[in-house]
Design a protein around this motif. Structure first.
Motif, mmCIF file in Angstrom:
data_model
loop_
_atom_site.group_PDB
_atom_site.id
_atom_site.type_symbol
_atom_site.label_atom_id
_atom_site.label_comp_id
_atom_site.label_asym_id
_atom_site.label_seq_id
_atom_site.Cartn_x
_atom_site.Cartn_y
_atom_site.Cartn_z
ATOM 1 N N UNK A 50 0.809 -1.222 0.000
ATOM 2 C CA UNK A 50 0.000 0.000 0.000
ATOM 3 C C UNK A 50 0.844 1.275 0.000
ATOM 4 N N UNK A 51 2.091 1.155 0.460
ATOM 5 C CA UNK A 51 2.994 2.318 0.473
ATOM 6 C C UNK A 51 4.279 1.908 -0.240
ATOM 7 N N UNK A 52 4.267 1.908 -1.585
ATOM 8 C CA UNK A 52 5.420 1.394 -2.340
ATOM 9 C C UNK A 52 6.711 2.179 -2.132
ATOM 10 N N UNK A 53 6.624 3.446 -1.831
ATOM 11 C CA UNK A 53 7.832 4.262 -1.635
ATOM 12 C C UNK A 53 8.072 4.549 -0.163
ATOM 13 N N UNK B 274 10.409 0.859 6.844
ATOM 14 C CA UNK B 274 10.449 -0.557 6.478
ATOM 15 C C UNK B 274 11.191 -1.357 7.551
ATOM 16 N N UNK B 275 12.298 -0.809 8.023
ATOM 17 C CA UNK B 275 13.079 -1.497 9.051
ATOM 18 C C UNK B 275 12.281 -1.659 10.334
ATOM 19 N N UNK B 276 11.508 -0.631 10.715
ATOM 20 C CA UNK B 276 10.640 -0.726 11.895
ATOM 21 C C UNK B 276 9.608 -1.838 11.720
ATOM 22 N N UNK B 277 9.049 -1.942 10.520
ATOM 23 C CA UNK B 277 8.052 -2.973 10.246
ATOM 24 C C UNK B 277 8.676 -4.363 10.341
ATOM 25 N N UNK B 278 9.872 -4.527 9.810
ATOM 26 C CA UNK B 278 10.566 -5.820 9.883
ATOM 27 C C UNK B 278 10.876 -6.165 11.335
ATOM 28 N N UNK B 279 11.289 -5.192 12.124
ATOM 29 C CA UNK B 279 11.543 -5.422 13.551
ATOM 30 C C UNK B 279 10.263 -5.851 14.269
ATOM 31 N N UNK B 280 9.173 -5.171 13.953
ATOM 32 C CA UNK B 280 7.886 -5.514 14.545
ATOM 33 C C UNK B 280 7.513 -6.960 14.210
#
Length: 173
Positions: free
Chosen positions: A58-61, A67-73
């Protein structure tokens, strides 16, 4: 039945993704597994555990730090889930623990459904049916394996099974 862990330990949550959440979730699951050990045999530690990663669609850019925060989560969530599986099996080795995955098509059009299936099959197995809030819908198992509404974009066999108009994807696709 779904239980919000914030209701079990309302003070044990933090606003930011943190490894402490793994510990808090562990305390919560231990409490729930002990409380419901004689009533529940099938468990899902997290519903749609992969939802966080879908944000990339949904947020390609998306900025790299987000992105790193999402991967950590996700890492913390997967760790908490794995520990919950160990914990519930320690309570009773006969319990079964599964995982619900998200990967919904954007519309009920067969091309949209097929695109979602192919995307999920590239890394995961995915099965779906149409879900609706329309009270007059035919919830008669038209999703083939589970109750669901008939997809208006598909045709159906004489015995009521949906016929996908697109050929199945090959493993190499």
């Amino acid at each position: 039945m779904s239980i919000s862990w914030a209701r079990i330990f309302p003070e044990g949550l933090e606003a930011e993704p943190s490894p402490k959440l793994v510990q808090y979730f562990g305390q919560c699951t231990e409490t729930i597994f002990q409380e419901y050990k004689d009533l529940v045999k099938y468990w899902l530690a997290f519903n749609e555990i992969n939802c966080s990663i879908l944000i990339f669609d949904f947020i390609p850019n998306m900025p790299p730090e987000r992105k790193q925060d999402t991967i950590r989560l996700l890492h913390n969530q997967f760790l908490a889930s794995a520990r919950a599986v160990n914990r519930v099996c320690a309570v009773d080795s006969g319990y079964q623990v599964g995982c619900m995955l998200a990967g919904y098509p954007l519309t009920c059009d067969s091309a949209s459904i097929r695109a979602a299936q192919v995307k999920m099959q590239r890394g995961l197995y995915y099965s779906s049916a149409c879900v609706t809030t329309h009270e007059d819908a035919e919830m008669d198992g038209a999703g083939n394996l589970i109750l669901g509404d008939k997809n208006p974009c598909l045709s159906y066999s004489n015995w009521g099974w949906s016929i996908a108009p697109l050929r199945p994807a090959l493993a190499a696709e």
